[in-house]
Design a protein around this motif. Sequence first.
Motif, PDB file in Angstrom:
ATOM      1  N   LEU A 122       0.826  -1.203   0.000  1.00  0.00           N
ATOM      2  CA  LEU A 122       0.000   0.000   0.000  1.00  0.00           C
ATOM      3  C   LEU A 122       0.863   1.257   0.000  1.00  0.00           C
ATOM      4  O   LEU A 122       0.579   2.229  -0.721  1.00  0.00           O
ATOM      5  CB  LEU A 122      -0.929  -0.007   1.217  1.00  0.00           C
ATOM      6  N   GLU A 123       1.919   1.243   0.805  1.00  0.00           N
ATOM      7  CA  GLU A 123       2.804   2.411   0.878  1.00  0.00           C
ATOM      8  C   GLU A 123       3.529   2.629  -0.447  1.00  0.00           C
ATOM      9  O   GLU A 123       3.689   3.773  -0.896  1.00  0.00           O
ATOM     10  CB  GLU A 123       3.811   2.226   2.009  1.00  0.00           C
ATOM     11  N   ALA A 124       3.976   1.544  -1.088  1.00  0.00           N
ATOM     12  CA  ALA A 124       4.694   1.667  -2.357  1.00  0.00           C
ATOM     13  C   ALA A 124       3.782   2.224  -3.447  1.00  0.00           C
ATOM     14  O   ALA A 124       4.188   3.078  -4.247  1.00  0.00           O
ATOM     15  CB  ALA A 124       5.254   0.308  -2.772  1.00  0.00           C
ATOM     16  N   MET A 125       2.550   1.752  -3.482  1.00  0.00           N
ATOM     17  CA  MET A 125       1.599   2.259  -4.479  1.00  0.00           C
ATOM     18  C   MET A 125       1.292   3.738  -4.225  1.00  0.00           C
ATOM     19  O   MET A 125       1.193   4.544  -5.173  1.00  0.00           O
ATOM     20  CB  MET A 125       0.318   1.439  -4.434  1.00  0.00           C
ATOM     21  N   ALA A 126       1.160   4.123  -2.956  1.00  0.00           N
ATOM     22  CA  ALA A 126       0.874   5.523  -2.619  1.00  0.00           C
ATOM     23  C   ALA A 126       2.024   6.429  -3.042  1.00  0.00           C
ATOM     24  O   ALA A 126       1.797   7.536  -3.553  1.00  0.00           O
ATOM     25  CB  ALA A 126       0.611   5.648  -1.116  1.00  0.00           C
ATOM     26  N   ARG A 127       3.267   5.983  -2.833  1.00  0.00           N
ATOM     27  CA  ARG A 127       4.430   6.794  -3.227  1.00  0.00           C
ATOM     28  C   ARG A 127       4.445   7.067  -4.728  1.00  0.00           C
ATOM     29  O   ARG A 127       4.904   8.111  -5.184  1.00  0.00           O
ATOM     30  CB  ARG A 127       5.729   6.098  -2.818  1.00  0.00           C
ATOM     31  N   LEU A 128       3.952   6.087  -5.496  1.00  0.00           N
ATOM     32  CA  LEU A 128       3.947   6.224  -6.946  1.00  0.00           C
ATOM     33  C   LEU A 128       2.669   6.878  -7.469  1.00  0.00           C
ATOM     34  O   LEU A 128       2.505   7.053  -8.680  1.00  0.00           O
ATOM     35  CB  LEU A 128       4.122   4.850  -7.596  1.00  0.00           C
ATOM     36  N   GLY A 129       1.771   7.239  -6.563  1.00  0.00           N
ATOM     37  CA  GLY A 129       0.527   7.870  -6.962  1.00  0.00           C
ATOM     38  C   GLY A 129      -0.428   6.916  -7.654  1.00  0.00           C
ATOM     39  O   GLY A 129      -1.284   7.344  -8.450  1.00  0.00           O
ATOM     40  N   MET A 130      -0.309   5.613  -7.359  1.00  0.00           N
ATOM     41  CA  MET A 130      -1.160   4.595  -7.979  1.00  0.00           C
ATOM     42  C   MET A 130      -2.253   4.149  -7.014  1.00  0.00           C
ATOM     43  O   MET A 130      -2.058   4.145  -5.797  1.00  0.00           O
ATOM     44  CB  MET A 130      -0.317   3.382  -8.386  1.00  0.00           C
ATOM     45  N   GLU A 131      -3.378   3.759  -7.566  1.00  0.00           N
ATOM     46  CA  GLU A 131      -4.471   3.254  -6.735  1.00  0.00           C
ATOM     47  C   GLU A 131      -4.232   1.779  -6.417  1.00  0.00           C
ATOM     48  O   GLU A 131      -4.130   0.957  -7.330  1.00  0.00           O
ATOM     49  CB  GLU A 131      -5.806   3.426  -7.455  1.00  0.00           C
ATOM     50  N   PRO A 132      -4.151   1.409  -5.153  1.00  0.00           N
ATOM     51  CA  PRO A 132      -3.918  -0.001  -4.796  1.00  0.00           C
ATOM     52  C   PRO A 132      -5.203  -0.811  -4.917  1.00  0.00           C
ATOM     53  O   PRO A 132      -6.306  -0.261  -4.838  1.00  0.00           O
ATOM     54  CB  PRO A 132      -3.460   0.074  -3.347  1.00  0.00           C
ATOM     55  N   HIS A 133      -5.026  -2.101  -5.098  1.00  0.00           N
ATOM     56  CA  HIS A 133      -6.192  -2.990  -5.082  1.00  0.00           C
ATOM     57  C   HIS A 133      -5.771  -4.313  -4.463  1.00  0.00           C
ATOM     58  O   HIS A 133      -4.921  -5.028  -5.000  1.00  0.00           O
ATOM     59  CB  HIS A 133      -6.742  -3.234  -6.481  1.00  0.00           C
TER      60      HIS A 133
END
Length: 336
Positions: free
Chosen positions: A195-206
Motif C-alpha cells: 500500500l505504501e509503495a503504491m501511494a508513493r507512486l501515486g497509484m491506486e492499490p487494489h
Amino acid sequence: MEDFSSFVGLSRPTVSKYFNDPSSVRKKTRDVIEEALKKSGFRPNIFAVNLNRRRSNIIGIVVPTSIDPFYMALTRRIELIANEAGFHAFVLSADGRADIEDNAIKTFKSMNVAGAIIAPLGSAARPKTLEQLGQSIPLVYVDSPLDETSAFVGTDNRQSFGLIVDYLCRSGEPPCYFGMPHVNTNALTRETAYLEAMARLGMEPHILPVSEAVNWDFERFAFEEAGRLLEKPGELKSRTILCANDRLAFGVIAAAWQKGLTVGHGTDYDLRIAGHDDHPLSQYACPPITTVAQNYDEIGRLAIQLLLHKLDEADHPAPGREQILLKSELMLRRSA
C-alpha cells in the motif's frame, strides 16, 4: 565418566576438562584421550553435561514449519556457524500450531539451552511462554518479529516491496495484491508495504479479496483462491498480480494455467504474476517467477552472530534493542 577415566588412566577432572574444551589440555594428553575414545566408543551424554553447566553449549531453533525451503536454508546456515563456535544447534518445528510451538519452547527451557533463535507464529504465538523464556536466556527472532522491541533479523519488506512495485508499475499495468494467510506478522507488514509503495507512486492499490484461512499450505490456498477469482474477471482490476510470496505465486500460476490463461510479459500474455522471497524453485517454475530475493544466508549468519554476541554480553547486558533489516534484490524473469 568414572569408568572412562579409569580406562584411559587419567583423573576425572582432566577428562572432564577435555570434553569441555579439547584445546585446554596438552596435546599429549589429548592424543591419549582421543585414542581411548576410539577403542572404547565412549561419548558423554551432552544433555546431562549441559544440565550441570551454568550456561550450556546448546542453542535452540524453533521454526513454524520444517518443510518450507526458506526455513531449511536458514537453519542450515545457523547450524554451521553455531558448530564452528562450539555450540550444538537443535531445531524443532511448530508445524504451524501454537500448542506445538509452546511445547518446543518449554522443551528448550528444560534442556537448559544457552539461547534460542525463533521464527514465531505471530498472532497465533503464545507470547507469555516466549516472554518467560526471554527472561532466562537471550533470544533472537528471525523472518517475522514478535514485536518492535525484541532482537530481530529479517528482510526489509518496505524496501523489497518498493523495489518490485516500482518495477511492475514502470513495465506494465500497476499490480493488484494477492495476500498471504495471516500465519505471522509478515502478512500485515507486506500488505502495508504494498500500500505504501503504491501511494508513493501515486497509484491506486487494489487488494484481492481472499479468504481468511490460517494455514501454511500456501500453494493450495493460492490455487483455490485464484481459481475462484479468475472465474469473476471483475475482481481483477489489473492484469498484473503481485503475490505476498513465491509459494502463493506457484498456486496462482497453476490456477491461471487451469483456466487456459497464459502468464508472461507483453501483450501476447493474459496475466503478469510476480512474487517475493526468491524461493529455490522460482527460477524453475513455468514460467520462471519475477520476484525479489531475500538473503537467506545473511539472515542466518547475522542471527547467530547476534545471538552469540548477546551470549558474550549476558553478564553485562547492553541497553536498547537490536533489529537488523536486510535489503532484497530484484530478480527479473518471464512471469512478469
